[in-house]
Design an enzyme around this catalytic site. Sequence first.
Site, short mmCIF file in Angstrom:
data_model
loop_
_atom_site.label_atom_id
_atom_site.label_comp_id
_atom_site.label_asym_id
_atom_site.label_seq_id
_atom_site.Cartn_x
_atom_site.Cartn_y
_atom_site.Cartn_z
N ALA A 25 29.89 14.57 -16.74
CA ALA A 25 28.55 14.70 -16.35
C ALA A 25 27.74 14.47 -17.85
CB ALA A 25 28.30 16.47 -16.48
N ALA B 152 25.78 16.27 -19.20
CA ALA B 152 25.76 17.29 -20.37
C ALA B 152 27.10 17.52 -21.03
CB ALA B 152 25.39 18.74 -19.42
N TYR B 153 28.10 16.59 -20.89
CA TYR B 153 29.48 16.72 -21.44
C TYR B 153 29.46 15.85 -22.54
CZ TYR B 153 31.27 18.99 -17.16
OH TYR B 153 31.27 19.79 -16.07
N GLY B 154 28.27 15.88 -23.25
CA GLY B 154 28.25 15.12 -24.88
C GLY B 154 28.39 13.68 -24.31
#
Length: 272
Positions: A68, A70-72
């Site tokens: 994702a 949002a997973y850095g």
Amino acid sequence: MTVATLHGLERPLGSSGLLVSPLGLGTVKLGRDQGVKYPASFRIPDDDEARRLLALARDLGINLIDTAPAYGVSEERLGPLLRGQRDAWVIVSKVGEEFENGRSRFDFSPQHTRLSVERSLKRLETDRIDLILVHSDGNDVAILRDSGVYQTLAELKREGKIGAFGLSGKTVEGGLLALEEGDCAMITLNLGERSELPVADYAAAHGKGILIKKALASGHACLQPGDDPVRASFELLFRHPGIGSAIIGTVSPKHLSQNVSTAATVIRLKSY
């Protein structure tokens, strides 16, 4: 000693056309160590360690990888790490959540949805993403009804940039709505949290896909008393006909092998 694997145990993800291993590899720990809820600290693996982990996952019969924005830096790392292996993996990514400066922000607009998918395609070095999920902030129904995100994902599916779409949500109402017009829902289901089971029931009855997040309660299930909480968790999940795959986020080769062995044992015993 023969190691139990998931080879030959793939299952359809609803009617999406995707065939997935019963366990998928979650990759938040490849890209982010802030704002996570695991019971123990961990170190983000370097490229060699990550490459070996992915090779082990393939050897164990895992073909599903979950990432994702949002997973850095997870997506950016997976692109080079998966070069030459694209057809070996079912890749799941997401839209809606961004993680910047230690905080999440959300944008479900059509413009950002398209931008996010195009960016993920570049980061992952691919011309298609097999499944895109809306990364909900908890307002599942409002997101699906009002933001335009699902309509944009349907367009991207028609364009061939994504294979299927759905919602990684937090409510039963959202999960059911997501499945009415989409292909898949990702729900929380584990020994301590079963409220979203009706979504899996609906999926089983209507040929829709279900992925499981927090199958081991972000690792907390492993700390619970009992003979084998991991086995009990997988027995709960894999006795349900609607569940395609459970996403397990680990960077430990030992834990990955143990989880696969336990899942394979549970599934094979269930089939007799």
